[in-house]
Design a protein around this motif. Sequence first.
Motif, PDB file in Angstrom:
ATOM      1  N   TYR A 128      41.341 103.513  45.313  1.00 60.42           N
ATOM      2  CA  TYR A 128      42.385 102.563  45.709  1.00 60.42           C
ATOM      3  C   TYR A 128      43.388 103.282  46.590  1.00 60.42           C
ATOM      4  O   TYR A 128      43.525 104.507  46.526  1.00 60.42           O
ATOM      5  CB  TYR A 128      43.135 102.015  44.480  1.00 60.42           C
ATOM      6  N   ARG A 134      48.550  98.533  37.494  1.00 63.94           N
ATOM      7  CA  ARG A 134      48.741  97.090  37.364  1.00 63.94           C
ATOM      8  C   ARG A 134      48.392  96.391  38.676  1.00 63.94           C
ATOM      9  O   ARG A 134      47.714  95.359  38.677  1.00 63.94           O
ATOM     10  CB  ARG A 134      50.180  96.794  36.957  1.00 63.94           C
ATOM     11  N   ILE A 135      48.837  96.973  39.786  1.00 65.39           N
ATOM     12  CA  ILE A 135      48.541  96.379  41.087  1.00 65.39           C
ATOM     13  C   ILE A 135      47.025  96.373  41.335  1.00 65.39           C
ATOM     14  O   ILE A 135      46.480  95.458  41.934  1.00 65.39           O
ATOM     15  CB  ILE A 135      49.299  97.135  42.198  1.00 65.39           C
ATOM     16  N   CYS A 136      46.355  97.417  40.838  1.00 69.98           N
ATOM     17  CA  CYS A 136      44.905  97.504  41.034  1.00 69.98           C
ATOM     18  C   CYS A 136      44.127  96.679  40.002  1.00 69.98           C
ATOM     19  O   CYS A 136      42.896  96.706  39.984  1.00 69.98           O
ATOM     20  CB  CYS A 136      44.453  98.962  40.951  1.00 69.98           C
ATOM     21  N   GLY A 137      44.850  96.006  39.134  1.00 74.07           N
ATOM     22  CA  GLY A 137      44.166  95.109  38.197  1.00 74.07           C
ATOM     23  C   GLY A 137      43.899  95.680  36.826  1.00 74.07           C
ATOM     24  O   GLY A 137      43.078  95.157  36.077  1.00 74.07           O
ATOM     25  N   TYR A 138      44.587  96.759  36.460  1.00 69.24           N
ATOM     26  CA  TYR A 138      44.414  97.326  35.124  1.00 69.24           C
ATOM     27  C   TYR A 138      45.691  97.133  34.328  1.00 69.24           C
ATOM     28  O   TYR A 138      46.788  97.270  34.869  1.00 69.24           O
ATOM     29  CB  TYR A 138      44.131  98.834  35.193  1.00 69.24           C
ATOM     30  N   GLU A 139      45.542  96.850  33.073  1.00 68.82           N
ATOM     31  CA  GLU A 139      46.719  96.756  32.223  1.00 68.82           C
ATOM     32  C   GLU A 139      46.625  97.843  31.162  1.00 68.82           C
ATOM     33  O   GLU A 139      45.970  97.672  30.139  1.00 68.82           O
ATOM     34  CB  GLU A 139      46.778  95.361  31.588  1.00 68.82           C
ATOM     35  N   GLN A 190      53.183  90.330  29.160  1.00 72.56           N
ATOM     36  CA  GLN A 190      51.884  90.546  28.507  1.00 72.56           C
ATOM     37  C   GLN A 190      51.387  89.302  27.783  1.00 72.56           C
ATOM     38  O   GLN A 190      50.214  89.183  27.478  1.00 72.56           O
ATOM     39  CB  GLN A 190      51.900  91.760  27.571  1.00 72.56           C
ATOM     40  N   PRO A 232      49.763  85.725  30.956  1.00 78.05           N
ATOM     41  CA  PRO A 232      48.803  86.247  31.929  1.00 78.05           C
ATOM     42  C   PRO A 232      48.704  85.424  33.213  1.00 78.05           C
ATOM     43  O   PRO A 232      48.254  85.931  34.227  1.00 78.05           O
ATOM     44  CB  PRO A 232      47.477  86.247  31.157  1.00 78.05           C
ATOM     45  N   ASN A 233      49.159  84.175  33.159  1.00 79.36           N
ATOM     46  CA  ASN A 233      49.028  83.345  34.359  1.00 79.36           C
ATOM     47  C   ASN A 233      50.249  83.397  35.275  1.00 79.36           C
ATOM     48  O   ASN A 233      50.247  82.804  36.353  1.00 79.36           O
ATOM     49  CB  ASN A 233      48.738  81.892  33.979  1.00 79.36           C
ATOM     50  N   LEU A 245      53.241  88.967  38.746  1.00 80.68           N
ATOM     51  CA  LEU A 245      53.763  90.248  38.288  1.00 80.68           C
ATOM     52  C   LEU A 245      55.285  90.315  38.425  1.00 80.68           C
ATOM     53  O   LEU A 245      55.935  91.144  37.815  1.00 80.68           O
ATOM     54  CB  LEU A 245      53.129  91.392  39.091  1.00 80.68           C
TER      55      LEU A 245
END
Lengths: 162, 588
Positions: B13, B26-31, B517, B520-521, B524
């Motif tokens: 990334y 988080r930006i890359c889709g991981y929490e 958290q 989710p919908n 960010l």
Amino acid sequence: MAHLNEAAVKKITEICDRYANEKTPLMMILSDVQNEYGYIPLEVQELISEKTGISVAEIYGVVTFYSFFSLKPKGKYVIGCCLGTACYVKGAQQVLDKFSEIIGIRAGETSEDGMFTLDALRCIGACGIAPAVTINGKVYPKLAVSDVPKIVEEYRNMEANA
Amino acid sequence: MALVNIKIEGVSYQVEEGLTILEAARICGYEIPSLCAYNHGECSKGSCRVCLVEATGARGLVASCVYPVNEGMEIKISTPKATAARRASVELLLSNHSMKCQQCDKNGACELLHVAKLTGARDDMFKGEQTPVSFDDVTPSIVRDTSKCVLCGRCVERCKNAHGLGILGFENRGFNTIVSPAENRSFAKSPCIMCGQCVSVCPTGALMEKSEIDKVDAAFKAGKYVVVQTAPAVRAALGEEFGMPIGTAVTGKMVAALRRLGFNKVFDTNYAADLTIMEEATELLGRIKNGGALPMITSCSPGWVNYAEYNYSELLPHLSSCKSPHEMFGAILKSYYAEKIGVNPADMYVVSIMPCTAKKAEKEREQLKTNGLFDVDAVLTTRELAKLIRRSGINFNKLPDEEFDYDLVGDYTGAGVIFGATGGVMEAALRTAYHALTGKEHEAIKFEAVRGMDGIKEASIDVNGTVLNVAVAHGMKNAKILLDEIKEGKSKYTFIEIMGCPGGCVAGGGQPYVKPQFLPNEGLDILDTFRAKRAAALYSEDEGRPIRQSHNNEQIKALYKEFLGEPNSHKAHELLHTTYAAKEPFAD
């Protein structure tokens, strides 16, 4: 809440002003107040808060974090027993217990006559002379439990003859 | 901003330099499971060690919430080592935590329980001594229970950031550390303004509103005539408790739910907001004419009133003497309305649903009584209302839309509904003051300058050639700037609106928690946008109201005609106005 007298307000204001240009003045202010009065009660913290803009809770947090600061008046003679690792393994706990037994107060307390305060300190950086005790800044090196009674006696005599 | 190349779980990334691993992930889709991840910069100490990951170039595991990404870094989240370490960190937190989760009001919104679930933490791994507990439920507003505190310090930071106050701080050292007001005092003996912002950010049940659900149950049981009123901000957030997107107005469903809960009457506090405007605008014009204390400052927000009483007692004459809207409503219900419907005021029980924890303490002020009876008997937060609804088995989302009661009292205008957003009281007052001074309606109706989320907003309104300068502040940090100007004699304003909570009542301390958290919908950036989204729901209701100026509310007109006489009349003063008194910050 007790209110401070005019002289104290003046003095503490003067101490705060001393560090007005410092970025983080709190430790210096508290240190000077502790040295001046021997303790830092809540009403003094409120005044410092007003002068510095630092919240009372934060000041209180610093005062209770460092064992150098005190919320209550300390005795005339402050006995600091180091309980750091080196002192501890050399028997500092027994030394502290002996002071405690002779004076009749626990660590952190002040004797009723206002003469002694007994403090348990963390490492004071005098590991080479462990176990170390300080009384009003004077260092007693390599103290044995058997030395304790005569040290207390010395101060009591000094006071009696004063 | 320069970009750096990183890998997460082996995938490449490009992210902005300077981000923490947690933010970049988080930006890359991981929490990454973490406790203080959503605090919006209100804790960045990295001390809880929940968000540990492996990263190349670092010694051992790193706390991703504070460790910055750098060029070529490879981040591993799901290795056995990192997974086990995160679980152990949570288990250590649990070892010093009261595990009475079932009775905990934070259950369902608890971030610790959430992260325990994510990491698979067990609650009995490290048995041993626990930090001595301190418990404070003395105030009617906020309960502090250190047995549930994880020492994250979010509450400490929020109080400072929102209000410049810092009522809470870390006290003592090491294992004995607790978060508390100075001297481990009760909130009652500290200059806490009861706003509940600390409650909204607390990840666990360590800080909670003091529930009054039992009191309301008892009133029903005792056969009282139980009347409920809801503040404007409640409708803009209640839906979130039932999974609706932030900014959904649920006015009709809320009314339907309250009726099903058995309340004898369901009223809108907006009616009283209109009444407040009549009294407040008249008071302002009176002060201008008769040389009263100016600028006049609004008095709807009990958090702000508390702040003034503790910190600016010399400015108390500047506060409008108007009671806050729900208190005015209580006074009218227990006088005019009770008489009309033939109910003994002593048998009437007024419940206010408020977005606010400070309102709980406000209702117990001795100055807020009518004929010896408190104007309002119980205050429930928006969250408590949701709890009541869930408890009663009502399927909120499937409810029909119903209308508030508006026989005799209760009808409201668009001006009343915008009270819930910062600038709303000002705008409503301007609509009416303009009319009072010029005899005609302001063409635009809207006063854009006082809307929005800027900390301090100002506007100048030309009234027949005379310019009226007004200002709006929310959060005590902003208010302080305007108050110091008044103190120094430099204020150029005639009228100021002050609300305790940043964003106004829509973001009050009693509103549904905004915890990303659990959402989710949402985007960010939800912690930056939720206030404006809720406010938009209110402005939209205002647009849809047939009448949008308080002075055009027919029921309010009738109330004056039949009962009060005119705004600021002797009777109006008796029922609708109040007094303030200086308070000592750290009383014994």
